[in-house]
Design a protein around this motif. Structure first.
Motif, PDB file in Angstrom:
ATOM      1  N   VAL A 138     -68.525  41.415   8.246  1.00  0.00           N
ATOM      2  CA  VAL A 138     -67.484  40.398   8.156  1.00  0.00           C
ATOM      3  C   VAL A 138     -67.358  39.634   9.470  1.00  0.00           C
ATOM      4  CG1 VAL A 138     -65.022  39.984   7.765  1.00  0.00           C
ATOM      5  CG2 VAL A 138     -66.209  41.753   6.463  1.00  0.00           C
ATOM      6  N   THR A 139     -67.174  38.315   9.349  1.00  0.00           N
ATOM      7  CA  THR A 139     -66.783  37.476  10.469  1.00  0.00           C
ATOM      8  C   THR A 139     -65.466  36.813  10.128  1.00  0.00           C
ATOM      9  OG1 THR A 139     -69.065  36.999  11.119  1.00  0.00           O
ATOM     10  CG2 THR A 139     -67.373  35.472  11.879  1.00  0.00           C
ATOM     11  N   VAL A 140     -64.470  36.997  10.989  1.00  0.00           N
ATOM     12  CA  VAL A 140     -63.179  36.355  10.786  1.00  0.00           C
ATOM     13  C   VAL A 140     -63.117  35.099  11.649  1.00  0.00           C
ATOM     14  CG1 VAL A 140     -61.928  38.423  10.077  1.00  0.00           C
ATOM     15  CG2 VAL A 140     -62.098  37.887  12.507  1.00  0.00           C
ATOM     16  N   ALA A 169     -60.517  40.332   4.638  1.00  0.00           N
ATOM     17  CA  ALA A 169     -61.576  40.811   5.524  1.00  0.00           C
ATOM     18  C   ALA A 169     -61.619  42.337   5.543  1.00  0.00           C
ATOM     19  CB  ALA A 169     -61.356  40.265   6.935  1.00  0.00           C
ATOM     20  N   ASP A 170     -60.463  42.955   5.553  1.00  0.00           N
ATOM     21  CA  ASP A 170     -60.390  44.416   5.564  1.00  0.00           C
ATOM     22  C   ASP A 170     -60.983  45.001   4.277  1.00  0.00           C
ATOM     23  OD1 ASP A 170     -59.117  46.963   6.803  1.00  0.00           O
ATOM     24  OD2 ASP A 170     -58.340  46.947   4.744  1.00  0.00           O
ATOM     25  N   GLY A 225     -58.813  34.441   9.035  1.00  0.00           N
ATOM     26  CA  GLY A 225     -58.966  35.889   8.877  1.00  0.00           C
ATOM     27  C   GLY A 225     -58.186  36.725   9.866  1.00  0.00           C
ATOM     28  N   VAL A 256     -67.127  43.884  13.485  1.00  0.00           N
ATOM     29  CA  VAL A 256     -66.582  42.659  12.897  1.00  0.00           C
ATOM     30  C   VAL A 256     -66.707  41.530  13.908  1.00  0.00           C
ATOM     31  CG1 VAL A 256     -64.551  41.575  11.875  1.00  0.00           C
ATOM     32  CG2 VAL A 256     -64.981  44.019  11.510  1.00  0.00           C
ATOM     33  N   SER A 275     -57.165  41.523  14.589  1.00  0.00           N
ATOM     34  CA  SER A 275     -57.621  41.771  13.223  1.00  0.00           C
ATOM     35  C   SER A 275     -58.973  42.466  13.217  1.00  0.00           C
ATOM     36  CB  SER A 275     -57.706  40.439  12.465  1.00  0.00           C
ATOM     37  OG  SER A 275     -58.235  40.610  11.172  1.00  0.00           O
ATOM     38  N   ALA A 276     -59.902  41.972  14.027  1.00  0.00           N
ATOM     39  CA  ALA A 276     -61.236  42.570  14.074  1.00  0.00           C
ATOM     40  C   ALA A 276     -61.183  44.015  14.530  1.00  0.00           C
ATOM     41  CB  ALA A 276     -62.134  41.745  15.001  1.00  0.00           C
ATOM     42  N   VAL A 300     -64.689  34.791   6.565  1.00  0.00           N
ATOM     43  CA  VAL A 300     -63.319  34.650   6.068  1.00  0.00           C
ATOM     44  C   VAL A 300     -62.566  33.735   7.019  1.00  0.00           C
ATOM     45  CG1 VAL A 300     -61.184  35.812   5.403  1.00  0.00           C
ATOM     46  CG2 VAL A 300     -63.373  36.979   5.091  1.00  0.00           C
ATOM     47  N   ALA A 343     -64.816  44.559   4.267  1.00  0.00           N
ATOM     48  CA  ALA A 343     -65.443  45.525   5.172  1.00  0.00           C
ATOM     49  C   ALA A 343     -65.444  46.915   4.565  1.00  0.00           C
ATOM     50  CB  ALA A 343     -64.715  45.532   6.517  1.00  0.00           C
TER      51      ALA A 343
END
Length: 250
Positions: A24-26, A14-15, A5, A49, A37-38, A2, A18
């Motif tokens: 997920v990779t932001v 992303a949320d 992200g 993440v 965020s992660a 994303v 997941a």
């Protein structure tokens, strides 16, 4: 994967992904924002993440970031081209530097990011490429000619690529939010207030007047649509530009 992200629509997407079980990779420019965020996504869903710091205006950085992420997790099944910038200017004050800056992030980066993942998706027989365009990709707005042109461009790319890969198990779509409660809109309100002397409240009222529902779109609404497009039972949805705009365009 994303892009953009770390906050706003990208963080919400992303949320949601997941929450559906995706690894997920932001991606974005600011490590601290991505890390927050992660961490929030990990706490909410109990998943690891990844994050990649990347300036999407730099092709070499895009290649490095995707190589790093896929080196950890393997080929990507989902790409969400969410990152974007909107820099308003009258047409006669939109010089080539501004035009190129907006196109680099809003049109060229989705092209380059998609190139990084597409072969793996085709080889695996499954993939979802979703680009966050805008109502500005389907109509015109004054003072944002470069932004409108870039958002129209990614819709054209989406339609062409969807036809090209239609038999491979890969779908390619756009979502087109109207004015959404994000930092971009907050910045637009500040800009309007600074240049016109109007209050932010008056500026907001003018912006939401474009939406027949009279409100800003929420990032979670966009994220829910993206999450639906990513699922196997949405395999017949491809080449589309799905409006999330409260009836602004029909």
């Amino acid at each position: 994967m994303v892009t953009g992200g770390g906050r706003g629509i990208g963080a919400a997407i992303a949320d949601h992904l997941a929450g559906l079980g995706a690894c997920v990779t932001v991606m974005g420019r600011t490590r601290e924002t991505l890390a927050r965020s992660a961490a929030a996504i990990e706490a909410a869903h109990g998943v690891k993440v990844g994050l990649e710091v990347v300036d999407l205006a730099e092709p070499d950085q895009i290649e490095r970031a995707f190589s790093s992420a896929m080196g950890r997790l393997g080929p990507a099944a989902i790409l969400v081209n969410n990152a974007g910038i909107a820099l308003p200017a009258p047409f006669l004050k939109t010089d080539l530097a501004l035009w190129n800056r907006i196109f680099a992030v809003d049109a060229t980066a989705p092209f380059l990011c998609t190139r990084q993942v597409l072969k793996g998706m085709i080889d695996g027989g499954y993939g979802r490429v979703i680009t966050v365009s805008s109502t500005a990709g389907l109509t015109g707005f004054p003072y944002v000619s470069a932004y409108c042109a870039a958002k129209h461009a990614v819709i054209g790319m989406t339609r062409a690529l969807a036809r090209e890969v239609a038999k491979t198990g890969v779908t390619v779509n756009c979502v087109c939010p109207g004015y959404t409660d994000t930092d971009i809109v907050a910045g637009a309100l500040d800009n309007i207030a600074a240049k016109t002397g109007r209050s932010r409240e008056d500026a907001l009222a003018d912006i939401v007047s474009h939406n027949p529902q009279g409100r800003l779109i929420q990032p979670d609404e966009v994220a829910e649509t993206v999450a639906w497009l990513c699922q196997p039972n949405s395999r017949s949805i491809t080449g589309q530009s799905i409006l999330i705009a409260g009836g602004e365009l029909m």
